[in-house]
Scaffold this active site. Structure first.
Site, short mmCIF file in Angstrom:
data_model
loop_
_atom_site.label_atom_id
_atom_site.label_comp_id
_atom_site.label_asym_id
_atom_site.label_seq_id
_atom_site.Cartn_x
_atom_site.Cartn_y
_atom_site.Cartn_z
N CYS A 111 0.88 -1.16 0.00
CA CYS A 111 0.00 0.00 0.00
C CYS A 111 0.92 1.21 0.00
CB CYS A 111 -0.91 0.04 1.22
SG CYS A 111 -1.86 1.58 1.29
N CYS A 114 -0.42 4.20 2.58
CA CYS A 114 -0.46 3.99 4.03
C CYS A 114 -0.17 2.52 4.33
CB CYS A 114 -1.76 4.49 4.63
SG CYS A 114 -3.24 4.10 3.67
N SER A 115 -1.17 1.78 4.76
CA SER A 115 -0.87 0.40 5.15
C SER A 115 -2.05 -0.53 4.92
CB SER A 115 -0.46 0.36 6.62
OG SER A 115 -1.51 0.92 7.40
N CYS A 116 -2.86 -0.26 3.89
CA CYS A 116 -3.99 -1.13 3.60
C CYS A 116 -3.48 -2.55 3.36
CB CYS A 116 -4.75 -0.62 2.37
SG CYS A 116 -5.41 1.04 2.62
FE FE Z 1 -3.36 2.11 2.85
#
Ligand code: FE
Length: 203
Positions: A111, A114-116
């Site tokens: 991602c 961010c951190s999906c």
């Molecule tokens: Fe994300």
């Protein structure tokens, strides 16, 4: 942060951190104990679901086809009765796209904003998944990044990078290891690592 990368967990994550800090400050829990618990969810409990999905796909071609077509409905139908795929598979994070590795294609999940992460099947993301270095290099120089992580891909293997968002999460379907034909789902699941389902490892 864009609308596509809204984090359903941002606010709870912050609140959780605040609660942890308070508990540690009051001497009610040790930070190390919390870390150990988080690590267990990152490495063991979470990814086990994904491992079962992968092993099922290796042994059942019809399920594999459904999984590759649309991940979450296939998983929900297949694991309805076996537990372990509870509420969070029914969340608003509706779409799970499963990308299969082949002899000539290697898939990598990231991602960039961010951190999906496909937490419904893989649990909590590892800390490095959220690092700026991983997020940028996975796109800019995936082959070199993978090499540094111990995965040297032959030049004739194409690397495909999939950028997740709040609406679409990706998971890699690794190739079945050699000499494992005839093994059952449970035995096969034991071969499947979290990293292989993110795409930083091949089995
Ligand atoms: Fe994300």
């Amino acid at each position: 942060m864009t609308a596509d990368h809204r984090h359903e967990s941002d606010s709870p994550a912050l609140r959780t951190e605040a609660i942890e800090a308070l508990l540690v400050e009051k001497g009610l829990v040790r930070s190390a104990a919390v870390d150990a618990l988080v690590e267990r969810y990152e490495q063991d409990i979470g990814p086990l679901r994904g491992a079962r999905v992968v092993a099922e796909a290796w042994t059942d071609p019809a399920f594999r086809a459904r999984l590759l077509q649309d991940g979450m409905p296939a998983i929900r139908a297949a694991f309805r009765d076996s537990g372990g795929f509870g509420d969070n598979t029914d969340s608003h994070v509706a779409r799970l796209v499963v990308k299969e590795n082949t002899d000539t294609v290697h898939n990598l999940v990231v991602c960039t904003l961010c951190s999906c992460y496909p937490w419904a099947v893989l649990g909590l993301p590892p800390a490095w998944y959220k690092s700026p270095a991983y997020r940028s290099r996975a796109v800019r120089e995936p082959r070199r990044l993978l090499g540094e992580l111990g995965l040297d891909l032959s030049p004739d293997v194409e690397v495909r990078v999939w950028d997740a968002s709040a609406e679409v999460r990706y998971m890699v379907l690794p190739q079945q290891p050699e000499d494992t034909d005839g093994l059952g789902v449970e035995e096969l699941a034991a071969f499947v690592t979290r990293d292989s389902m993110i795409g930083v490892e091949r089995l």
